[in-house]
Design an enzyme around this catalytic site. Structure first.
Site, PDB file in Angstrom:
ATOM      1  N   VAL A  72       9.342  10.842  27.105  1.00 16.47           N
ATOM      2  CA  VAL A  72      10.427  11.740  26.672  1.00 16.47           C
ATOM      3  C   VAL A  72      10.212  12.119  25.213  1.00 16.47           C
ATOM      4  O   VAL A  72      10.127  11.253  24.351  1.00 16.47           O
ATOM      5  CB  VAL A  72      11.820  11.059  26.799  1.00 16.47           C
TER       6      VAL A  72
ATOM      7  N   GLY B  42       2.377  18.063  23.302  1.00 16.91           N
ATOM      8  CA  GLY B  42       1.090  18.145  22.612  1.00 16.91           C
ATOM      9  C   GLY B  42       0.349  16.830  22.752  1.00 16.91           C
ATOM     10  O   GLY B  42       0.958  15.761  22.660  1.00 16.91           O
TER      11      GLY B  42
ATOM     12  N   ASP C  80      11.979  19.586  34.252  1.00 16.90           N
ATOM     13  CA  ASP C  80      11.337  18.720  33.261  1.00 16.90           C
ATOM     14  C   ASP C  80      12.400  18.021  32.399  1.00 16.90           C
ATOM     15  O   ASP C  80      12.347  16.809  32.189  1.00 16.90           O
ATOM     16  CB  ASP C  80      10.393  19.560  32.381  1.00 16.90           C
TER      17      ASP C  80
ATOM     18  N   PHE D 125      -7.819  11.381  32.366  1.00 18.07           N
ATOM     19  CA  PHE D 125      -8.514  11.808  31.139  1.00 18.07           C
ATOM     20  C   PHE D 125      -8.436  13.326  30.972  1.00 18.07           C
ATOM     21  O   PHE D 125      -9.420  14.001  30.705  1.00 18.07           O
ATOM     22  CB  PHE D 125      -9.966  11.307  31.160  1.00 18.07           C
TER      23      PHE D 125
ATOM     24  N   THR E 143      -1.944  10.136  34.015  1.00 15.55           N
ATOM     25  CA  THR E 143      -2.273  11.153  35.015  1.00 15.55           C
ATOM     26  C   THR E 143      -1.139  12.194  35.034  1.00 15.55           C
ATOM     27  O   THR E 143      -0.058  11.942  34.492  1.00 15.55           O
ATOM     28  CB  THR E 143      -2.426  10.525  36.416  1.00 15.55           C
TER      29      THR E 143
ATOM     30  N   GLU F 202       3.089  26.677  30.972  1.00 15.90           N
ATOM     31  CA  GLU F 202       2.071  26.410  31.990  1.00 15.90           C
ATOM     32  C   GLU F 202       1.841  27.680  32.826  1.00 15.90           C
ATOM     33  O   GLU F 202       2.689  28.572  32.849  1.00 15.90           O
ATOM     34  CB  GLU F 202       2.548  25.292  32.934  1.00 15.90           C
TER      35      GLU F 202
ATOM     36  N   LYS G  61      13.615  13.909  32.160  1.00 14.56           N
ATOM     37  CA  LYS G  61      13.713  13.192  30.881  1.00 14.56           C
ATOM     38  C   LYS G  61      15.095  12.580  30.668  1.00 14.56           C
ATOM     39  O   LYS G  61      15.205  11.455  30.174  1.00 14.56           O
ATOM     40  CB  LYS G  61      13.343  14.137  29.728  1.00 14.56           C
TER      41      LYS G  61
ATOM     42  N   LYS H 166       6.332  11.032  33.532  1.00 16.63           N
ATOM     43  CA  LYS H 166       7.762  11.150  33.867  1.00 16.63           C
ATOM     44  C   LYS H 166       8.044  10.896  35.345  1.00 16.63           C
ATOM     45  O   LYS H 166       9.114  10.412  35.689  1.00 16.63           O
ATOM     46  CB  LYS H 166       8.271  12.556  33.523  1.00 16.63           C
TER      47      LYS H 166
END
EC number: 1.1.1.3
Length: 336
Positions: free
Chosen positions: A150, A315, A219, A8, A94, A208, A223, A123
């Site tokens: 993705v 987002g 990342d 969450f 998560t 980040e 993907k 992912k």
């Protein structure tokens, strides 16, 4: 349709917000989509008649812990909730772990064993254990959807597998990371160096605090592994990808590329069974030359030729849009 949300954070709250805002639309067109349990690292909130999602979001934002949900908070772990709470679907959101795929992998497999369908944006397990997860879903006769893993809101996997069904996908190329695209776009526009733009991107929340996975191409690599396996039937892991990030790109290199009619973008590519992520020269007038935090994917197919999809790749609400689409798909399949 009864739903459990595992995790969450930003995306989990995004899913709750979208389900709350779309509750009338869903009830009118399908039936009620009830969230019967939400878990985070503090514990869980459970209500078999459906939690008040607005209240759940407020509790999380004010206290940081879903266990503080009035009267419904429980000291139950995610695994205990998956095993013991009746639900149709588990939404696993998560944080992604590209080294072990945990705890998401265990959550997904446990959901399958307990005859629950799964929708995930995660992912990690997909980039490391795709074949194992798909085979487990088949074994337990449940549906496993992961459009949100993705490209955020972009319909990449479902577009290829459903809308382009019957086409052979010959190659996939794309920009699948908004942070790196933002940095390269700003470097091109303002002529500033990588470190300066990265610092600004962190301050704006586009990068980040630890942006390593983004800027080093990991990342994007995760993907394209997911795309190679799910769309092109390969059996790859992130270890099979040749990866190079953008930290060595200079404003001078971009300027020289521009003078020749090109720009530089971090491209993930699947072609001839080879998976590559690296900065590439892209013609200025190419559909792949999207700006800012936008993502783009280009399919080369035998029948439809080139098909391009552009959209917001990240987002909470954008990712929740893809999760909602997968939830509706599961509803339609299971309620026939």
């Amino acid at each position: 349709m009864d739903i459990i949300i595992i995790g969450f954070g930003a995306i989990g709250k995004g899913v709750a917000k979208v389900l709350y805002e779309k509750r009338e639309y869903l009830k009118e067109n399908f039936e009620e989509f009830r969230v019967v349990a939400i878990t985070d690292s503090s514990g869980s909130a459970i209500d078999e008649n459906g939690l008040n999602l607005k209240k759940a979001i407020d509790v999380k934002e004010k206290t940081g812990k879903i266990i503080n949900y009035p009267e419904k908070g429980r000291e139950m772990s995610s695994i205990e909730v998956i095993r013991n709470v009746d639900a149709d679907v588990v939404v696993e959101v998560t944080p992604s772990n590209l080294e072990t795929g945990e705890p998401a992998k265990t959550h997904i497999l446990e959901s399958f064993k307990n005859k629950k369908h799964v929708v995930t944006a995660n992912k990690g397990p997909l980039a490391l254990f795709y074949k194992e997860l798909i085979e487990a879903a088949k074994k337990y006769n449940v549906i496993f959807r992961h459009e949100a893993s993705v490209g955020g809101a972009m319909p990449i996997i479902n577009l290829a597998k459903e809308t382009l069904a019957g086409n052979e996908i010959l190659s996939i190329r794309g920009i699948l990371n908004g942070t790196t695209n933002y940095i390269l776009t700003k470097m091109e526009k303002e002529g500033l160096d990588f470190e300066t733009i990265l610092k600004e991107a962190k301050e704006l929340g586009i990068a980040e605090t630890d942006p390593t996975q983004d800027i080093e191409g990991l990342d994007t690599a995760a993907k394209i592994v997911i795309l190679a396996n799910s769309i092109m039937g390969m059996n790859k892991t992130i270890k099979d990808v040749k990866v190079k990030g953008i930290s060595r790109i200079t404003p001078e290199a971009i300027f020289l590329a521009n003078k020749r009619g090109y720009t530089i973008k971090l491209i993930g590519q699947i072609k001839d069974k080879h998976l590559i992520v690296e900065p590439m020269l892209i013609p200025i007038d190419s559909p792949l030359n999207v700006k800012g935090t936008l993502n783009v994917a280009m399919f080369e197919t035998d029948l439809a030729k080139e098909v391009v999809v552009v959209g917001r790749g990240a987002g909470p609400i954008e990712t929740a849009s893809a999760i909602l689409s997968d939830l509706i798909h599961i509803y339609q399949i299971t309620r026939k």
